[in-house]
Design a protein around this motif. Sequence first.
Motif, PDB file in Angstrom:
ATOM      1  N   PRO A 194       0.029   4.921  -7.739  1.00 51.50           N
ATOM      2  CA  PRO A 194       0.656   3.721  -7.174  1.00 51.50           C
ATOM      3  C   PRO A 194       0.050   2.402  -7.620  1.00 51.50           C
ATOM      4  O   PRO A 194       0.769   1.410  -7.799  1.00 51.50           O
ATOM      5  CB  PRO A 194       0.473   3.929  -5.665  1.00 51.50           C
ATOM      6  N   GLU A 195      -1.272   2.364  -7.813  1.00 50.22           N
ATOM      7  CA  GLU A 195      -1.919   1.092  -8.148  1.00 50.22           C
ATOM      8  C   GLU A 195      -1.619   0.622  -9.565  1.00 50.22           C
ATOM      9  O   GLU A 195      -1.907  -0.525  -9.913  1.00 50.22           O
ATOM     10  CB  GLU A 195      -3.422   1.200  -7.899  1.00 50.22           C
ATOM     11  N   SER A 226      -3.654   4.474   6.937  1.00 48.98           N
ATOM     12  CA  SER A 226      -2.581   3.484   7.057  1.00 48.98           C
ATOM     13  C   SER A 226      -2.838   2.527   8.210  1.00 48.98           C
ATOM     14  O   SER A 226      -2.624   1.310   8.096  1.00 48.98           O
ATOM     15  CB  SER A 226      -1.238   4.200   7.248  1.00 48.98           C
ATOM     16  N   ALA A 265       0.842  -1.198   0.000  1.00 50.57           N
ATOM     17  CA  ALA A 265       0.000   0.000   0.000  1.00 50.57           C
ATOM     18  C   ALA A 265       0.871   1.239   0.000  1.00 50.57           C
ATOM     19  O   ALA A 265       2.018   1.228   0.476  1.00 50.57           O
ATOM     20  CB  ALA A 265      -0.933   0.016   1.209  1.00 50.57           C
ATOM     21  N   HIS A 266       0.317   2.313  -0.557  1.00 48.97           N
ATOM     22  CA  HIS A 266       0.992   3.616  -0.600  1.00 48.97           C
ATOM     23  C   HIS A 266      -0.048   4.679  -0.295  1.00 48.97           C
ATOM     24  O   HIS A 266      -0.991   4.874  -1.054  1.00 48.97           O
ATOM     25  CB  HIS A 266       1.603   3.857  -1.983  1.00 48.97           C
ATOM     26  N   PHE A 267       0.127   5.377   0.826  1.00 50.69           N
ATOM     27  CA  PHE A 267      -0.808   6.431   1.202  1.00 50.69           C
ATOM     28  C   PHE A 267      -0.080   7.774   1.247  1.00 50.69           C
ATOM     29  O   PHE A 267       1.045   7.865   1.734  1.00 50.69           O
ATOM     30  CB  PHE A 267      -1.454   6.130   2.551  1.00 50.69           C
ATOM     31  N   TRP A 278       2.166  10.924  -3.971  1.00 52.95           N
ATOM     32  CA  TRP A 278       2.805  10.086  -4.987  1.00 52.95           C
ATOM     33  C   TRP A 278       3.716  10.951  -5.849  1.00 52.95           C
ATOM     34  O   TRP A 278       4.917  10.762  -5.887  1.00 52.95           O
ATOM     35  CB  TRP A 278       1.726   9.400  -5.826  1.00 52.95           C
ATOM     36  N   TYR A 281       1.123  -1.386  -6.256  1.00 51.30           N
ATOM     37  CA  TYR A 281       0.508  -1.227  -4.943  1.00 51.30           C
ATOM     38  C   TYR A 281      -0.947  -1.672  -4.975  1.00 51.30           C
ATOM     39  O   TYR A 281      -1.700  -1.294  -5.868  1.00 51.30           O
ATOM     40  CB  TYR A 281       0.620   0.221  -4.471  1.00 51.30           C
ATOM     41  N   GLN A 324      -3.286  -0.903  -2.747  1.00 48.56           N
ATOM     42  CA  GLN A 324      -4.185   0.159  -2.317  1.00 48.56           C
ATOM     43  C   GLN A 324      -3.403   1.459  -2.183  1.00 48.56           C
ATOM     44  O   GLN A 324      -2.206   1.449  -1.850  1.00 48.56           O
ATOM     45  CB  GLN A 324      -4.850  -0.193  -0.977  1.00 48.56           C
ATOM     46  N   SER A 325      -4.067   2.575  -2.458  1.00 46.39           N
ATOM     47  CA  SER A 325      -3.391   3.866  -2.401  1.00 46.39           C
ATOM     48  C   SER A 325      -4.407   4.985  -2.330  1.00 46.39           C
ATOM     49  O   SER A 325      -5.625   4.757  -2.379  1.00 46.39           O
ATOM     50  CB  SER A 325      -2.500   4.061  -3.637  1.00 46.39           C
ATOM     51  N   ASP A 326      -3.898   6.213  -2.267  1.00 50.63           N
ATOM     52  CA  ASP A 326      -4.739   7.410  -2.350  1.00 50.63           C
ATOM     53  C   ASP A 326      -4.884   7.904  -3.779  1.00 50.63           C
ATOM     54  O   ASP A 326      -5.471   8.964  -4.020  1.00 50.63           O
ATOM     55  CB  ASP A 326      -4.156   8.531  -1.490  1.00 50.63           C
TER      56      ASP A 326
END
Length: 478
Positions: free
Chosen positions: A154-155, A189, A142-144, A147, A159, A161-163
């Motif tokens: 990120p997806e 997170s 995951a990346h929150f 970016w 990743y 899941q991300s923002d």
Amino acid sequence: MLSVASFSSSKVKDHNLVTKPNIILILADDQGWGSTSVPMRAGLKASASDFIKTPNLERLAARAVVFSNGYASHPNCSPTRVSVQTGKTPALLQMTDIIHRNSGPFYEGNKLNPPQHINGLPFEEITLAELIKTKRPDYSTAHFGKWHLGNGGPEKHGYDQSDGNTTNAEGDTKADDNPKDIYGITNRSIVWMQQQISQDKPFFIQLSHYATHKAIEAKPSTIDKIKQRSAGARHQSITFASMAEDLDEGIGMILDEIEKLKISDNTYIIYLADNGTYPTKDLGNINGPLHGWKASVWEGGIRVPFMIAGPGIKHQYRTTDVISHDIYPTICEWLNIQELPAGIEGGSLVSQLALASVQSKIVRKHDFFVFHFPHYQLNKGSQPASAIIKGDYKLIKFFEEDKSLLFNLKDDMAEMVDLTKHYPEKLDELKKDLTTYLSSIDAAMPTKNNDYLAEKDPGLKYLPVKERLLIEPYFVLD
């Protein structure tokens, strides 16, 4: 294309016992080397702020290896971020400025024409998350937060899941209860980590904070608290300190959650910043006793807080040179991923997390670091330049006048004593290494502007800043 990595054979027994570690990477934005209450160098009081208080970073540092010579791969945002994702230098990837800044006064009408650069993380690059998903499919990623690497977010790069495809804008929340989305990033997170633990899944998560980037935001209650504090001799900025301390509170929430989830003995934490802090109104450099600031290849632009904690790691200071593109191979060694993509320039830091008696040398493609910023940031006095660090020595090459400066960082971290006339052989060695490296990767270089008119130079009003920065490590901008 993958190639077998050359990891150090001297590993720490405690690290090898952890077969499915969780990994948390926290990336702060524009956080200077000396802008926390953690001394970044043992015994050097000025390497910690005398005004900003970051007790949670102190908690982390108390059980971490603190790398006094920790570097971001670039003095600006997107390039350092791409180095973390790929294990390669921004110069190699041709991302030498932030994405989607390709025109305007930083690019037009100056003495030199800065080169163009790519505007997104190349899809052909195998990111750290993609490699983890391929080699360790049991892992969640995951990346929150921020970016700022475009190309779908990120997806689209490994990743789960991300923002999303965020930039700087999403951090300007203007919300009193969630300045710079500090608490939003933190809470998302925490929820995600809880989900992975409930499903018994090991994980890799990157928290990329917008703080302490401009625009400055902080909780009103934090500002009120710090207004009651006595100013430091070097640092006094109430609003910047408030933002930094809100960020620290968010970090504390993550540390607390690790304890609540009972995963401390199986979780590595990496903490660093993407570059130094911009010029502030503080009487002393917010970046510590260094030269310059963000968007410059002086130490203030590239030397950053850098620490690693986790299983088997004891608190100690290290003066080993480490850099953001070392993170990729370090995490791969923790996860026993031995086959890495071709062209990786970083080296695993696992050997540096051991006791000094069992350390071994970091294995990298090159025995130097290169910082390539062939661009202008006129308001900060920045001009196209490259720097190389090799051992104790650092060379900076300014392209406008083809001028080089040589410093011994061990004796002169403020970069005040030019040694070009004293060590001509060292000067020639570093100039050759820099030139050869940039040529070998076909680095994008600035070119002469044949239409240049001095009276129409867009940086004319900032010329005194540029000239002063060459001879003074710090001053307050008007």
